[in-house]
Write an enzyme that holds these catalytic residues in place. Structure first.
Site, PDB file in Angstrom:
ATOM      1  N   GLY A  59       0.811  -1.214   0.000  1.00 57.43           N
ATOM      2  CA  GLY A  59       0.000   0.000   0.000  1.00 57.43           C
ATOM      3  C   GLY A  59       0.838   1.255   0.000  1.00 57.43           C
ATOM      4  O   GLY A  59       0.526   2.237   0.672  1.00 57.43           O
ATOM      5  N   ALA A  60       1.915   1.260  -0.801  1.00 53.93           N
ATOM      6  CA  ALA A  60       2.904   2.339  -0.718  1.00 53.93           C
ATOM      7  C   ALA A  60       2.695   3.449  -1.736  1.00 53.93           C
ATOM      8  O   ALA A  60       3.528   4.342  -1.844  1.00 53.93           O
ATOM      9  CB  ALA A  60       4.313   1.756  -0.877  1.00 53.93           C
ATOM     10  N   ASN A  61       1.607   3.423  -2.483  1.00 57.43           N
ATOM     11  CA  ASN A  61       1.399   4.477  -3.464  1.00 57.43           C
ATOM     12  C   ASN A  61       0.810   5.746  -2.832  1.00 57.43           C
ATOM     13  O   ASN A  61       0.782   6.810  -3.455  1.00 57.43           O
ATOM     14  CB  ASN A  61       0.476   4.005  -4.589  1.00 57.43           C
ATOM     15  CG  ASN A  61      -0.906   3.621  -4.094  1.00 57.43           C
ATOM     16  OD1 ASN A  61      -1.050   2.566  -3.487  1.00 57.43           O
ATOM     17  ND2 ASN A  61      -1.908   4.462  -4.343  1.00 57.43           N
ATOM     18  N   THR A  62       0.368   5.640  -1.579  1.00 59.41           N
ATOM     19  CA  THR A  62      -0.240   6.796  -0.928  1.00 59.41           C
ATOM     20  C   THR A  62      -0.108   6.688   0.594  1.00 59.41           C
ATOM     21  O   THR A  62       0.262   5.643   1.122  1.00 59.41           O
ATOM     22  CB  THR A  62      -1.737   6.901  -1.313  1.00 59.41           C
ATOM     23  OG1 THR A  62      -2.271   8.132  -0.827  1.00 59.41           O
ATOM     24  CG2 THR A  62      -2.534   5.745  -0.732  1.00 59.41           C
ATOM     25  N   ILE A  64       0.561   6.644   4.583  1.00 54.61           N
ATOM     26  CA  ILE A  64       1.660   6.214   5.436  1.00 54.61           C
ATOM     27  C   ILE A  64       2.653   5.358   4.658  1.00 54.61           C
ATOM     28  O   ILE A  64       3.868   5.505   4.808  1.00 54.61           O
ATOM     29  CB  ILE A  64       1.113   5.430   6.646  1.00 54.61           C
ATOM     30  CG1 ILE A  64       0.319   6.355   7.568  1.00 54.61           C
ATOM     31  CG2 ILE A  64       2.242   4.758   7.427  1.00 54.61           C
ATOM     32  CD1 ILE A  64      -0.440   5.636   8.654  1.00 54.61           C
ATOM     33  N   GLY A  65       2.143   4.464   3.816  1.00 60.88           N
ATOM     34  CA  GLY A  65       3.012   3.589   3.042  1.00 60.88           C
ATOM     35  C   GLY A  65       3.934   4.361   2.121  1.00 60.88           C
ATOM     36  O   GLY A  65       5.122   4.030   1.980  1.00 60.88           O
ATOM     37  N   SER A 182      -3.865  -0.660  14.589  1.00 60.26           N
ATOM     38  CA  SER A 182      -4.605   0.531  14.988  1.00 60.26           C
ATOM     39  C   SER A 182      -5.034   0.392  16.448  1.00 60.26           C
ATOM     40  O   SER A 182      -5.187  -0.721  16.958  1.00 60.26           O
ATOM     41  CB  SER A 182      -5.847   0.695  14.110  1.00 60.26           C
ATOM     42  OG  SER A 182      -6.752   1.634  14.660  1.00 60.26           O
ATOM     43  N   TYR A 212     -13.322  -4.548  11.171  1.00 59.75           N
ATOM     44  CA  TYR A 212     -12.080  -3.770  11.158  1.00 59.75           C
ATOM     45  C   TYR A 212     -11.340  -3.921  12.488  1.00 59.75           C
ATOM     46  O   TYR A 212     -10.127  -4.142  12.526  1.00 59.75           O
ATOM     47  CB  TYR A 212     -12.401  -2.301  10.891  1.00 59.75           C
ATOM     48  CG  TYR A 212     -11.192  -1.410  10.802  1.00 59.75           C
ATOM     49  CD1 TYR A 212     -10.405  -1.380   9.645  1.00 59.75           C
ATOM     50  CD2 TYR A 212     -10.825  -0.583  11.861  1.00 59.75           C
ATOM     51  CE1 TYR A 212      -9.288  -0.561   9.546  1.00 59.75           C
ATOM     52  CE2 TYR A 212      -9.711   0.244  11.771  1.00 59.75           C
ATOM     53  CZ  TYR A 212      -8.950   0.253  10.622  1.00 59.75           C
ATOM     54  OH  TYR A 212      -7.843   1.063  10.527  1.00 59.75           O
TER      55      TYR A 212
END
Length: 327
Positions: A59-62, A64-65, A182, A212
């Protein structure tokens, strides 16, 4: 008639003035909060150089990642952005290269909601890479009405991915696994293994929130069980609460909550504890702990998340659910 029109105009003016005042107050509060956060939030101060190291960030495109991957690139690591959307992933890669001058940054397809995609990604990593020093399980989702996908993205996908890459992580030891969780895990009273996705609940929003919370509890339990199973291997694990961060995970929640989000940390600020657990020399040899604000925060994790019998049972259920047991 004229009197009524006059009163309507007066009320419109009053409402406009009050609205303008409210917006002004919110903007001022946002500014003051931002300055407060800027001067008080923890920042990873480690100067660790990652030259010759390989890091994978999901998930590094946006969010925290992205800022985690950006930091690793600045430290001269080879960084692999594991993203569901290759176009957005490539855009992130281009930005990171331009910002850091590190051209050893790539994107690879990873859709955590698909176990086949997870297997394909792991196969490529094991085939192409000689080492893996840091695995950051960062991607997350809060998806109303798609509970199975939410559980896979937040927990099961990362469970499978980590296990498929353990051989390479052990080969590269000392290496680290960082699971982004979380504080929501504290709201879970435990995991009902007969109702893993909370599908038996009939209220859509509450069902999603429960799923979640359970997934985030799963992240912490997974971290602890990893530490137990990997003791002595040189591979260490950490679970991270990034704080209240304004990321795209909140995309489906709007209304009044949109105003609340103004006072959240930025993704760059939220990435600091993830980065700390990935690179800090202070954590060498430490494993299985819960972290917040660049510090160990075991007192902020729930008692349920420290139940090692539950952690072991969840591991066994997860092996079956993901098909890992058939490997």
């Amino acid at each position: 008639m004229l009197l009524n029109k006059g009163m309507d105009l007066v009320w419109q003016i009053i409402i406009s003035v009050l609205t303008a005042l409210l917006v002004s107050v919110l903007i001022i509060l946002k500014y003051l909060h931002a300055r407060y956060v800027e001067t008080t939030y923890a920042r990873c101060t480690s100067s660790t150089d990652l030259s010759g190291k390989v890091a994978v960030v999901s998930g590094a495109n946006t969010g925290i990642g992205y800022f985690t991957a950006l930091d690793f690139a600045r430290r001269k690591a080879r960084v692999i952005l594991a993203c569901r959307d290759l176009k957005k992933g490539q855009e992130a890669v281009d930005k990171i290269k331009s910002s850091t001058g590190n051209n050893d940054v790539v994107v690879m397809k990873l859709d955590l909601s698909s176990f086949q995609s997870v297997r394909n990604f792991a196969t490529m990593i094991n085939k192409q890479e000689n080492r893996l020093d840091i695995l950051v399980n960062n991607a997350g989702a809060l998806i109303l009405g798609q509970l199975d996908m939410m559980m896979r993205v937040n927990y099961f996908g990362h469970f499978l991915l980590t296990n498929l890459l353990l051989g390479l992580l052990k080969k590269s030891a000392p290496s680290r696994i960082v699971n982004v969780t979380s504080a929501a895990h504290r709201e879970s009273r435990g995991i009902d293994f007969e109702n893993l996705k909370a599908e038996k609940s009939f209220i859509k929003t509450l069902t999603a929130l429960k799923a979640y919370q359970n997934a985030k509890l799963g992240n912490v339990l997974f971290t602890r069980e990893l530490a137990r199973r990997l003791e002595g291997s040189g591979v260490t694990s950490y679970s991270v609460h990034p704080g209240a961060v304004d990321t795209k995970i909140w995309g489906e929640i709007s209304g009044l909550f949109s105003i609340v989000r103004w006072f959240f940390q930025t993704p760059e600020e939220g990435a600091q504890t993830t980065i700390y657990c990935s690179v800090s020399e202070d954590l060498e040899g430490v494993s299985g702990k819960f972290y917040y604000d660049c510090n160990e925060a075991e007192d902020k994790s729930s008692s349920v998340s420290k139940d090692m019998d539950l952690a072991q049972k969840l591991w066994e259920i997860s092996e079956t659910y993901t098909g890992l047991k058939e490997q």
